[in-house]
Motif scaffolding. Structure first.
Motif, PDB file in Angstrom:
ATOM      1  N   PRO A 176     137.874  16.018  57.986  1.00 26.29           N
ATOM      2  CA  PRO A 176     138.574  16.803  59.013  1.00 26.29           C
ATOM      3  C   PRO A 176     137.632  17.628  59.889  1.00 26.29           C
ATOM      4  CG  PRO A 176     139.676  17.018  56.896  1.00 26.29           C
ATOM      5  CD  PRO A 176     138.382  16.328  56.629  1.00 26.29           C
ATOM      6  N   ILE A 208     145.202  21.607  56.976  1.00 29.87           N
ATOM      7  CA  ILE A 208     144.581  20.337  57.365  1.00 29.87           C
ATOM      8  C   ILE A 208     145.629  19.233  57.408  1.00 29.87           C
ATOM      9  CG2 ILE A 208     142.939  18.562  56.627  1.00 29.87           C
ATOM     10  CD1 ILE A 208     141.611  21.067  57.772  1.00 29.87           C
ATOM     11  N   GLN A 225     139.202  19.380  63.163  1.00 26.12           N
ATOM     12  CA  GLN A 225     140.154  20.322  62.580  1.00 26.12           C
ATOM     13  C   GLN A 225     139.410  21.543  62.032  1.00 26.12           C
ATOM     14  OE1 GLN A 225     143.611  18.747  60.361  1.00 26.12           O
ATOM     15  NE2 GLN A 225     142.591  16.757  60.412  1.00 26.12           N
ATOM     16  N   TYR A 227     139.738  24.531  58.910  1.00 35.80           N
ATOM     17  CA  TYR A 227     140.419  25.064  57.735  1.00 35.80           C
ATOM     18  C   TYR A 227     140.913  26.475  58.051  1.00 35.80           C
ATOM     19  CZ  TYR A 227     138.846  21.267  54.684  1.00 35.80           C
ATOM     20  OH  TYR A 227     138.654  20.043  54.097  1.00 35.80           O
TER      21      TYR A 227
END
Length: 431
Positions: A176, A208, A225, A227
């Motif tokens: 991610p 996620i 992405q 976290y």
């Protein structure tokens, strides 16, 4: 330190389950990968979870802990440039962090346990990371492992799943954060699919997005992405509690274990169902398991792939069941801290058990009358083997001595304290 286990006819009392090692290590990692401050309530304390604490701190996370919680300020997608990481004897921690370390320019994972973790293979993950543009130096797939990363690439990634699901989990934590979208294809069979469910559960809680096929053999992971900093609560641990529940089942007991969620995604929750199948009087309500052992156990057949870390405890109970039990689809037990089929069964035979092995099966010819015992046993530095052999010792005619039993601290440091609190006669002695 060794432990002497003296036959104990009954156990009685209440304990709280220790916190889950699997969830603790995953929550610590996603908290470290977040930018901002996360709080983890009731984290486990074991050698494995402590190894994750130590390593994420080395990588730049800030940790503050009290009796109830740990507060983690993460390093996000930019771990600190460190030269060495010491994961101790924690295989899952090593594999997860091999992926994350590929974001660093040059990290070496050292080999402090050449006779345990040092023997375990990591080649499947090394192959995947290499294909993502990471340069890795290694000892035929084993420690020490030097990772020269910095900028791993996403895209189409293949990983073998037939040795361990931890390689796939490692990639699910990493991808991610990459610039590119990724598609992960699992080759061969995937062992311990239920543990991938735990990884995906934690990733979703951390904000996620991952699109998984129903069989967990294909994953689509959007890139870029972040976290999210969150609050997490660690649930009770079924793998460790399996040993306590099995110990209660093989003795005339009245034992209650708190903090074991009925709807947990931990595959080892199956210990409850297997003990019921073995005719153990047992209830599971309001996150409480109540066992009334009756020593009148029936043999079972069980597919152990979804409950890997409870199988040895199940086998220990089956040693005292009427008839022949069979635990199948368990080949991945061979690739743990020791060969948990060959090594474990060799020690059970010393105590007088009648057991057979196949490549992926354990067969137990039960002896309801109990075992002779009276022997010294080598637990092969393996926490699960130590716990399971202790169960057997409770029903031997003579005490057994378990060598190097302090290695139980890898996952359950207060295991023997809990057993003593329930009345088990176990005693630490100098090696």
């Amino acid at each position: 330190m060794d432990v002497i286990v003296t036959p104990t006819p009954n156990l009685q009392g209440e304990i709280g389950a220790l916190s889950s090692k699997n969830y603790t290590t995953r929550y610590l990692l996603v908290a470290a990968l977040a930018e901002g401050t996360s709080t983890i309530y009731y984290p486990a304390h074991s050698e494995d979870s402590d190894a994750m604490r130590r390593c994420i701190r080395d990588l730049g996370a800030i940790l503050q802990e009290d009796d109830e919680k740990i507060v983690v300020t993460g390093f996000g997608r930019q771990p600190k440039d460190v030269k060495e990481l010491d994961v101790g004897n924690a295989g899952a921690v090593l594999r997860f962090l091999m992926a994350i370390a590929s974001l660093c320019p040059d990290v070496t994972f050292i080999n402090r346990y050449p006779d345990s973790l040092g023997k375990r293979p990591h080649g499947d993950l090394i192959d995947s990371l290499t294909a993502m543009g990471v340069e890795i130096e290694h000892n035929e797939g084993k420690l020490p492992i030097r990772i020269k990363g910095g900028k791993p690439r996403g895209g189409h990634i293949q990983v073998s799943g037939n040795i361990s699901s931890q390689f796939l989990s490692a990639l699910l934590f990493l991808t991610p954060l990459l610039e590119e979208d990724s598609e992960i294809e699992v080759l061969h069979d995937l062992k311990s699919k239920v543990v991938i469910g735990q990884t995906l559960e934690v990733l979703e809680q951390a904000g996620i997005v991952i699109h998984a096929s129903e069989d967990y053999m294909h994953f689509k992971v959007p890139g870029n992405q972040s976290y999210q900093a969150r609050e997490y609560t660690v649930q009770g641990d079924y793998p460790g509690s399996a040993a306590i529940l099995a110990a209660a089942a093989v003795t005339n007991s009245n034992v209650i274990v708190h903090r074991l969620m009925e709807n947990s995604k931990q595959g080892e929750r199956a210990i409850v169902d297997v003990l019921k199948m073995m005719n153990v009087p047992l209830t599971h309500e309001n996150n409480i398991v109540h066992v009334k052992g009756n020593t009148q156990l029936k043999a079972v057949e069980f597919d152990g792939d979804h409950a890997t870390d409870a199988v040895l405890a199940m086998v220990a109970a089956a040693v005292f069941a009427e008839g022949t039990s069979r635990f199948y689809n368990v080949e991945n037990l061979r690739y743990k801290e020791c060969d948990r089929i060959t090594d474990y069964l060799a020690e059970l035979r010393k105590a007088g058990a009648e057991v057979e092995e196949r490549q992926a099966e354990i067969i137990v010819h039960g002896r309801p009358e109990g075992l002779p015992g009276g022997v010294e046993i080598n637990a092969h530095y393996d926490h699960r083997v130590i716990m399971a052999l202790t169960i057997v010792g409770l029903r031997c005619e003579q005490p057994i001595r378990i060598k190097d039993a302090h290695h139980v601290a890898k996952s359950y440091p207060n295991y023997f304290d809990h057993l003593q609190a329930l009345g088990a006669q176990v005693e630490w002695v100098e090696a």
